[in-house]
Write a protein that holds these residues in place. Structure first.
Motif, PDB file in Angstrom:
ATOM      1  N   ASP A 192      40.849  36.295  45.021  1.00  7.81           N
ATOM      2  CA  ASP A 192      40.860  34.668  45.775  1.00  7.81           C
ATOM      3  C   ASP A 192      41.573  34.433  47.021  1.00  7.81           C
ATOM      4  O   ASP A 192      41.310  33.253  47.318  1.00  7.81           O
ATOM      5  CB  ASP A 192      41.566  33.677  44.726  1.00  7.81           C
ATOM      6  CG  ASP A 192      40.428  33.570  43.156  1.00  7.81           C
ATOM      7  OD1 ASP A 192      38.237  33.361  43.265  1.00  7.81           O
ATOM      8  OD2 ASP A 192      41.050  33.574  42.205  1.00  7.81           O
ATOM      9  N   SER A 211      32.964  27.255  42.776  1.00  3.11           N
ATOM     10  CA  SER A 211      33.516  26.245  42.117  1.00  3.11           C
ATOM     11  C   SER A 211      33.844  26.673  40.866  1.00  3.11           C
ATOM     12  O   SER A 211      34.807  26.721  40.447  1.00  3.11           O
ATOM     13  CB  SER A 211      32.639  25.550  41.358  1.00  3.11           C
ATOM     14  OG  SER A 211      31.066  26.153  41.310  1.00  3.11           O
ATOM     15  N   HIS A 212      33.592  28.019  40.465  1.00  4.19           N
ATOM     16  CA  HIS A 212      34.709  29.015  39.753  1.00  4.19           C
ATOM     17  C   HIS A 212      35.822  29.287  39.785  1.00  4.19           C
ATOM     18  O   HIS A 212      36.020  29.733  38.944  1.00  4.19           O
ATOM     19  CB  HIS A 212      33.894  30.179  39.225  1.00  4.19           C
ATOM     20  CG  HIS A 212      32.052  28.991  38.468  1.00  4.19           C
ATOM     21  ND1 HIS A 212      31.094  30.557  38.048  1.00  4.19           N
ATOM     22  CD2 HIS A 212      31.602  28.269  37.957  1.00  4.19           C
ATOM     23  CE1 HIS A 212      30.196  29.986  37.551  1.00  4.19           C
ATOM     24  NE2 HIS A 212      30.341  28.498  37.789  1.00  4.19           N
ATOM     25  N   ARG A 213      36.260  29.394  41.168  1.00  3.79           N
ATOM     26  CA  ARG A 213      37.941  29.964  41.566  1.00  3.79           C
ATOM     27  C   ARG A 213      38.832  28.826  41.113  1.00  3.79           C
ATOM     28  O   ARG A 213      38.175  27.469  41.646  1.00  3.79           O
ATOM     29  CB  ARG A 213      37.866  30.406  43.473  1.00  3.79           C
ATOM     30  CG  ARG A 213      36.810  31.568  43.118  1.00  3.79           C
ATOM     31  CD  ARG A 213      36.910  32.244  44.754  1.00  3.79           C
ATOM     32  NE  ARG A 213      35.804  32.894  44.813  1.00  3.79           N
ATOM     33  CZ  ARG A 213      36.196  34.338  45.275  1.00  3.79           C
ATOM     34  NH1 ARG A 213      37.073  34.546  44.918  1.00  3.79           N
ATOM     35  NH2 ARG A 213      34.771  34.828  45.551  1.00  3.79           N
ATOM     36  N   PRO A 214      39.769  28.390  41.586  1.00  3.30           N
ATOM     37  CA  PRO A 214      40.674  27.671  41.802  1.00  3.30           C
ATOM     38  C   PRO A 214      40.615  26.384  42.618  1.00  3.30           C
ATOM     39  O   PRO A 214      40.309  27.567  43.814  1.00  3.30           O
ATOM     40  CB  PRO A 214      42.284  28.313  41.668  1.00  3.30           C
ATOM     41  CG  PRO A 214      41.753  30.102  40.523  1.00  3.30           C
ATOM     42  CD  PRO A 214      40.247  30.378  41.014  1.00  3.30           C
ATOM     43  N   GLU A 215      40.733  25.106  42.449  1.00  2.00           N
ATOM     44  CA  GLU A 215      40.466  24.543  43.436  1.00  2.00           C
ATOM     45  C   GLU A 215      41.133  25.045  44.552  1.00  2.00           C
ATOM     46  O   GLU A 215      40.641  24.534  45.260  1.00  2.00           O
ATOM     47  CB  GLU A 215      41.016  23.373  42.559  1.00  2.00           C
ATOM     48  CG  GLU A 215      40.292  21.665  43.718  1.00  2.00           C
ATOM     49  CD  GLU A 215      40.697  20.448  42.828  1.00  2.00           C
ATOM     50  OE1 GLU A 215      40.291  19.943  43.657  1.00  2.00           O
ATOM     51  OE2 GLU A 215      40.951  20.448  42.156  1.00  2.00           O
ATOM     52  N   ARG A 216      42.251  25.024  44.147  1.00  2.00           N
ATOM     53  CA  ARG A 216      43.159  25.504  45.716  1.00  2.00           C
ATOM     54  C   ARG A 216      42.383  26.807  46.427  1.00  2.00           C
ATOM     55  O   ARG A 216      43.057  26.623  47.770  1.00  2.00           O
ATOM     56  CB  ARG A 216      45.306  25.919  45.707  1.00  2.00           C
ATOM     57  CG  ARG A 216      45.482  24.800  44.816  1.00  2.00           C
ATOM     58  CD  ARG A 216      46.902  24.561  44.499  1.00  2.00           C
ATOM     59  NE  ARG A 216      47.708  25.092  46.104  1.00  2.00           N
ATOM     60  CZ  ARG A 216      48.259  24.399  46.785  1.00  2.00           C
ATOM     61  NH1 ARG A 216      48.452  23.249  46.364  1.00  2.00           N
ATOM     62  NH2 ARG A 216      48.795  24.625  48.028  1.00  2.00           N
ATOM     63  N   ARG A 248      39.690  28.030  46.650  1.00  5.28           N
ATOM     64  CA  ARG A 248      38.132  27.976  47.271  1.00  5.28           C
ATOM     65  C   ARG A 248      38.248  28.029  48.728  1.00  5.28           C
ATOM     66  O   ARG A 248      36.830  28.396  49.146  1.00  5.28           O
ATOM     67  CB  ARG A 248      37.823  26.650  46.544  1.00  5.28           C
ATOM     68  CG  ARG A 248      37.400  26.393  45.053  1.00  5.28           C
ATOM     69  CD  ARG A 248      37.258  25.215  44.829  1.00  5.28           C
ATOM     70  NE  ARG A 248      36.625  24.999  42.865  1.00  5.28           N
ATOM     71  CZ  ARG A 248      36.635  24.537  42.409  1.00  5.28           C
ATOM     72  NH1 ARG A 248      36.470  22.314  42.790  1.00  5.28           N
ATOM     73  NH2 ARG A 248      37.051  24.312  40.502  1.00  5.28           N
ATOM     74  N   ASN A 279      29.427  26.607  45.898  1.00  4.98           N
ATOM     75  CA  ASN A 279      30.580  27.072  46.639  1.00  4.98           C
ATOM     76  C   ASN A 279      31.863  26.921  46.340  1.00  4.98           C
ATOM     77  O   ASN A 279      33.107  27.113  46.030  1.00  4.98           O
ATOM     78  CB  ASN A 279      30.803  25.574  46.809  1.00  4.98           C
ATOM     79  CG  ASN A 279      29.424  24.846  47.528  1.00  4.98           C
ATOM     80  OD1 ASN A 279      29.211  25.171  48.610  1.00  4.98           O
ATOM     81  ND2 ASN A 279      29.338  23.545  46.853  1.00  4.98           N
TER      82      ASN A 279
END
Length: 972
Positions: free
Chosen positions: A678, A707-712, A714, A705
Motif C-alpha cells: 500500500d 477500496s479494499h486498501r486502508p483509506e489513507r 488508496r 478504486n
C-alpha cells in the motif's frame, strides 16, 4: 550409418593386423581394453544418432549452410569427423602409456619407446597429433591445400576442449618422433593412413572430399562440429554403454551402437509446431490466467510481430512491470522455435532466486506446448545454477528421472570413468536426464532456466567452450531483466549476442526500464555487419513505450511502439529525511488505519538497523525483513511468506495482514516477486531500479478504486529517503554510493527533482507507465539534468563513471573470446590464455561479473554439550537435528545442511580478511564429510555457531537468527 542406404560394412573388415592392434581405451581395474578401430566405429555411429535424433535443425543448418549438398553433406561431415577424431591415438606418444598393449603393438612391428623414456610425449597430446595426421592425409591423399585443411583439422585437435595454438603445432613439428617412431616410421604411416582411409570408406565421404576442398567452413560451424564430436566421444567412451574387450569383441557395430543408444535413452529432439489461431487463443491454451483477464496489447503485438518477421531473430520487449512480458516471451519463443528449427529454450535470469521462481512457470508452460513428433515423449529440463539441487521442483524431477545408467554424470575426462551406483528405473514426461546433469553437459538439456552467468560463459575463454555453443545454438534464448547488468557484464552479453546472431539463434530480451543507448547496443551486437547506422539511430531515438524492437537476420531493424494496456498508477512522490525518527513518525501516521508498507534499503546493514528501530515502535509481530543474508532454506521460506501475504489478491486475500505491517527489505524486493504493498519507502537508487521498486506499489487492484486498501493508502505514495536533501546536490548515504556510485544516484535525483519538489507539470505525481521511459532515458542519456548548482558535482561524478566503465570494458576483454571471424578462418587458439573450466561457483561467476571473490559457507550450530546440529528455527521440523561427525550424514540430513548455505557479506571479500576467514573456517574441517559418498557436504566450508547462534570470524562478530538473518559487526 547414413539414412536410406544399405548397412555400412563392419569397420574392422579387411583391416591389417597392425591396424587392429592399435588401442584406444584401457581399464586398469579390469584390464579390459578397446581397439582404436572399435572406438572409431562407436563414435561415428553415435554421431549419426545425434544428428538424426537429437541435434536441432537450427544447428544442422548452421553446419550445412556452406556445404555443397546442404544437410546431407552436413551429416556426412559430422559423422566422419566423429569417426576420425581419435586418429591421434595411432601414435607412439599415446600408445606407450599401457605397457601390455604397447607390447602387443610392438610385436607386429609398431615399435615405440618405453613410457618412462618418452620425456617429451606431453608435447604430443593425441588431439594435436590427430589434427596433424588429418591435415597431412588430406594434403597427400586428397590434394587439399595445407591452409584449407586447418579448418577441419582444428575440430580434431580441439575435441578435448581446447583447440591447439600455433605454438602447440610448431612444438609437434619439432618432435616428429611423437607421431611416428624413427626406424619404423613407414609402418606407422601405413597404419595411420589405413585407418583414415577406412574411416572415409565407412562414412562414404571419399567422393565428397574433393568437393569439400573449396569449402570455407564458418567459425560457428567449426564450433558446433567440435561440440558434436565431443558429445559423441563422451558417449562412446562410456564403458557401461560401450563395453570393453574381450567381452564385446564379437558384437556387430550396428547392434552395439543401437543397444548403447537405447540404454542412454536421451530424450529425442523437440519438434515444436507453430501455434495457430489468434493471439488470444494462443495465450488461453498456454497459460493460466485469472477469470476475466484480457490479453495485454504488448502480448498480442509480440505474437503478431513474431509471425510477421521474415525469419526469427532478436526481439526486445520493453513494457511496464506486471504486463506479462514473461508469457509474451514464451509465446514468441514457441513461434520462433517452430520457424527456426530450434530444439529447446534457455531462459536467463539475474539471480538464483529469480531462476527458482521462473522454473515452475516454465514447467507449467511446457506441459501445454504440443510436439510434432509422431510419438511425443520426454523433454529434458534443467535448472542451471549452483544450488539447483535444493530447489524442490527440480529435485522432484531428478528423483522421478533417475535411471539405471551408470557412469554418466561425468563430463568426459582423461578416460578414467568412475561408475556411479545403480538406480531404479523411472520416467517422467519432463525429465532431468541423468546424463545431462554434469556441469558441462547440463546446458545440452532442451529446456533450461538458469542465471545469466550460464549465458555469459558462452563468451568466456574456457575449456569445452564448444559444448556451451552447441547447447545454446540449438535453442531460443530469453534474457529477462536486461537492464540489471553493469558495463562489465554487458560487454560479455554483447559478445555473446554477436555469436548468437551468427548462429541465427532467436533471442527475446525483456526489460521494463531499458535505456535507449543500451537498446541500440543490443540490436547492433546481434545484427553485426548486417546492421546500418540509420536503422540503429532509429532504434535509439524511438521514444514510444511500451516498445518492441525486432532485428531480422537480413539486417532489417524495426522499433515499434505498442499501445498501453490501460493499467495505470499515479504515484505521489515525496522526499523524506534520512532519519529513523522521521521514518517512524511518517509510518505511524500513514499506517494509523492499518495497511502494508514496504521499506527498501540499499544495504543489509540499513535493513537491520531500520527493522530494529521499527520493532521498538510497532512491535516485533508487525515488522519483518527480507534480504540476501539468510541461509537458503530461510530465504526460500521468506520469499514464500512474502508471496502468501503480499501476493496477488487471489493468492493473498486470506493471509494479508489486517493491521499495520512493515516489510523492510534490500534490493531482493526489486525483481520477480509478484508482491503488492500500500505504501513504499525507498532509499535513493538509480531511477530504473526505483521504478522497479514502484512496481511493488499498488501492483494489483484491490477493490473498486482500491477500496479494499486502508483509506489513507488508496493513493499510491512513494517516499524517497537515503540522502541528505539539504545539500546541493543531495548527498546519498555512503552505503548507496559504494553500491551504485555517485553518477547514477545523482542523475536519478536530478530527473526526480521536479517530482520530489512538486514543481513539475504533474506536481508530485509520476504516472506509470507513461513516465517510465522518459525518466529512464533522461537519467541514462547524455543531456544535462538537474539544477545549475548541481552541475559541477555531477560532472565530476560523470568523469569518474566514464573511467570506471572504461576500466570494466578493458578488464572484460582479458578472457573474452574474439568476435566471429570470416568463413574459413580456423578456431586456432580460440580459448588460448583462458580461465580453464568455467563453473557456476563463486569463482566462476566472478569471471563474468566485476565482483570481488566472496565466501560461501554452510551454517550449523554447536550446542553447549559440543554436539553439532542443524540450525534452530528451520521450518518443517528441520531445525535442531543432530549431525554425526564420524560418518557421512544421511542424504536427507545432508541436504538440510546444504540448504543452510550462506554467502558472507562484503567485509569478507577484502583480501586479508578473506584469507584469515578461510584459515579459521578450515579448522571446522570434518574428514568424514569429505567422503565420495558425501554429495551434499564434501568440499564445503562450515561456519559453526555457538548455542546462542553467535561466533567470531576474522575479527568480526556474527549472529544469525531465522527472523533477521546474519548480522555482522566489527569485534571490539
Amino acid at each position: 550409418m547414413l539414412r536410406d542406404e544399405a548397412p555400412r560394412p563392419a569397420f574392422a573388415d579387411g583391416l591389417s593386423i597392425e591396424a587392429r592392434s592399435v588401442w584406444a581405451k584401457h581399464d586398469r581395474d579390469t584390464d579390459g581394453w578397446l581397439p582404436l578401430w572399435r572406438h572409431m566405429a562407436d563414435s561415428g555411429m553415435v554421431a549419426g544418432f545425434l544428428w538424426d535424433r537429437w541435434i536441432s535443425l537450427q544447428v544442422k543448418r548452421t553446419i550445412a549452410e556452406c556445404l555443397p549438398v546442404g544437410l546431407d553433406d552436413g551429416r556426412r561431415l559430422a559423422v566422419w569427423l566423429a569417426t576420425t577424431h581419435d586418429i591421434g591415438k595411432a601414435s607412439p606418444a599415446f600408445a606407450c602409456q599401457v605397457e601390455s598393449l604397447a607390447d602387443a603393438m610392438r610385436s607386429v612391428g609398431l615399435d615405440m619407446p618405453l613410457h618412462k623414456q618418452f620425456v617429451d610425449r606431453k608435447l604430443g597430446p593425441h588431439g594435436l597429433v590427430g589434427q596433424a595426421l588429418m591435415q597431412e592425409w588430406l594434403v597427400e591423399r586428397h590434394s587439399w591445400s595445407r591452409t584449407d585443411t586447418l579448418q577441419v583439422g582444428i575440430i580434431i585437435g580441439g575435441h578435448h576442449g581446447v583447440p591447439p595454438t600455433a605454438s602447440d603445432i610448431k612444438a609437434l613439428v619439432d618432435h616428429p618422433d611423437l607421431v611416428r617412431t624413427p626406424g619404423c616410421a613407414a609402418l606407422w604411416r601405413q597404419v595411420q593412413w589405413e585407418l583414415l582411409d577406412r574411416c572415409a570408406d565407412v562414412c562414404d565421404v571419399g567422393d565428397r572430399l574433393a568437393r569439400w576442398r573449396s569449402v570455407r567452413l564458418s567459425q560457428p560451424a567449426q564450433a558446433l562440429l567440435t561440440g558434436l564430436v565431443i558429445v559423441a566421444d563422451w558417449i562412446a567412451s562410456n564403458p557401461d554403454l560401450f563395453p570393453y574387450f574381450p567381452d564385446a569383441e564379437q558384437v556387430r557395430d550396428q547392434d552395439r551402437a543401437e543397444s548403447a543408444w537405447h540404454g542412454l535413452d536421451l530424450p529425442e529432439l523437440w519438434r515444436p509446431s507453430e501455434p495457430t489461431g489468434s493471439p488470444e487463443e494462443v495465450f488461453a491454451s498456454r497459460f493460466s490466467f485469472p477469470a476475466g483477464s484480457r490479453l495485454r496489447p504488448v502480448q498480442k503485438h509480440a505474437v503478431q510481430l513474431a509471425r510477421s518477421m521474415s525469419a526469427p531473430g532478436l526481439m526486445v520487449i520493453e513494457a511496464p512491470m506486471g504486463e506479462g512480458k514473461t508469457e509474451a516471451a514464451l509465446a514468441v519463443a514457441e513461434i520462433f522455435a517452430a520457424r527456426s528449427g530450434a530444439g529447446g529454450c534457455f531462459i536467463a535470469l539475474p539471480t538464483m532466486a529469480t531462476g527458482n521462481a521462473m522454473f515452475p512457470r516454465m514447467l507449467d508452460w511446457l506441459k501445454r506446448v504440443p510436439d510434432l513428433r509422431p510419438q511425443p515423449g520426454k523433454r529434458s529440463v534443467l535448472l542451471a545454477h549452483s544450488k539447483a539441487a535444493l530447489n524442490e521442483d527440480y529435485a522432484a524431477l531428478v528423483r522421478a528421472s533417475s535411471r539405471n545408467v551408470r557412469g554418466v554424470e561425468l563430463d568426459g575426462g582423461s578416460g578414467e570413468w568412475r561408475p556411479s551406483a545403480d538406480r531404479s528405473a523411472a520416467s517422467a514426461e519432463l525429465v532431468a536426464h541423468q546424463w545431462l546433469r554434469g556441469r558441462k553437459k547440463g546446458m545440452l538439456a532442451s529446456f533450461v532456466v538458469g542465471t545469466i552467468d550460464q549465458l555469459l560463459f558462452m563468451g568466456l575463454k574456457s575449456r569445452h567452450l564448444a559444448l556451451r555453443h552447441l547447447a545454446l545454438a540449438g535453442k531460443v534464448v530469453v534474457i529477462d531483466e536486461a537492464h540489471a547488468y553493469d558495463t562489465y557484464m554487458n560487454s560479455y552479453l554483447d559478445r555473446v549476442l554477436s555469436w548468437l546472431g551468427s548462429y541465427r539463434v532467436p533471442v527475446v530480451v525483456l526489460s521494463a526500464t531499458l535505456p535507449a543507448a543500451r537498446r541500440r547496443e543490443l540490436a547492433e551486437a546481434y545484427a553485426g555487419s548486417a546492421s546500418n547506422d540509420a536503422d540503429l539511430a532509429a532504434v535509439e531515438q524511438t521514444l514510444g513505450y511500451p516498445l518492441i524492437t525486432t532485428v531480422e537476420p537480413n539486417g532489417r531493424i524495426a522499433p515499434e511502439p505498442v499501445a498501453a494496456s490501460g493499467r495505470a498508477t499515479q504515484v505521489h512522490m515525496e522526499r523524506l529525511h534520512d532519519d529513523l525518527t522521521a521514518l517512524g513518525q511518517r509510518l505511524t501516521q500513514e499506517l494509523s488505519g492499518g495497511g502494508c508498507a514496504l521499506v527498501v534499503r540499499n544495504t543489509v546493514d540499513r535493513v537491520l538497523e531500520t527493522a530494529a528501530y521499527l520493532r521498538e515502535l510497532f512491535g516485533k509481530e508487525h515488522v519483518s525483513v527480507a534480504h540476501g543474508r539468510f541461509v537458503d532454506l530461510d530465504r526460500a521460506d521468506k520469499d514464500s511468506d512474502l508471496l502468501q501475504r503480499f501476493g496477488p489478491p487471489e493468492k493473498s486475500r486470506q493471509h494479508r495482514p489486517t493491521g499495520p505491517h512493515i516489510v523492510v527489505a534490500s534490493s531482493v524486493a526489486e525483481q520477480s516477486l509478484d508482491i503488492d504493498f500500500d505504501l513504499l519507502v525507498s532509499d535513493l537508487c538509480p531511477v530504473d531500479l526505483l521504478l522497479q521498486r514502484m512496481g511493488r506499489l499498488h501492483r494489483h487492484v484491490r477493490g473498486e478504486n482500491q477500496s479494499h486498501r486502508p483509506e489513507r493508502l488508496r493513493t499510491a505514495r512513494c517516499l524517497v529517503t537515503g540522502a541528505d536533501w539539504d545539500t546541493l546536490p543531495p548527498k546519498p548515504v555512503r552505503g548507496s554510493t559504494l553500491i551504485y556510485r555517485d553518477h547514477a544516484l545523482l542523475r536519478s535525483a536530478a530527473v526526480l527533482d521536479s517530482l520530489l519538489s512538486g514543481t513539475g507539470p504533474n506536481g508530485h505525481v509520476v504516472r506509470l507507465p507513461e513516465d517510465i521511459s522518459p525518466l529512464v532515458q533522461d537519467a541514462y542519456g547524455a543531456g544535462t539534468v538537474g539544477p545549475p548548482q548541481w552541475q559541477d558535482a555531477m560532472a565530476k561524478a560523470a568523469t569518474a563513471q566514464e573511467l570506471l566503465e572504461a576500466r570494466q570494458k578493458e578488464m572484460a576483454q582479458d578472457f573474452q573470446i574474439r568476435e566471429v571471424r570470416r568463413a574459413g578462418r580456423p578456431l586456432l587458439g580460440w580459448v588460448d590464455a583462458g580461465v580453464g573450466d568455467a563453473d557456476d561457483t563463486r569463482r566462476g561467476r566472478a569471471q563474468v561479473r566485476d565482483t570481488r571473490e566472496t565466501l560461501e559457507v554452510l551454517v550449523v550450530q554447536r550446542r553447549a554439550d559440543g554436539v553439532w546440529t542443524t540450525l534452530p528455527g528451520l521450518s518443517g521440523k528441520r531445525g535442531g537435528l543432530e549431525l554425526p561427525r564420524d560418518a557421512v550424514p544421511q542424504p536427507g540430513l545432508g541436504r538440510i545442511v546444504a540448504g543452510c548455505g550462506l554467502r558472507l557479506p562484503y567485509q569478507f571479500s577484502i583480501p586479508e580478511v578473506l584469507d584469515q576467514a578461510i584459515e579459521e573456517l578450515e579448522r571446522n574441517y570434518v574428514p568424514a564429510w569429505q567422503s565420495k559418498d558425501s554429495f551434499w557436504l564434501a568440499g564445503e566450508l562450515i561456519l559453526v555457531l555457538d548455542e546462542n547462534c553467535r561466533t567470531r570470524l576474522a575479527g568480526y562478530d556474527l549472529r544469525y537468527t531465522s527472523t533477521d538473518g546474519l548480522e555482522v559487526t566489527r569485534a571490539e
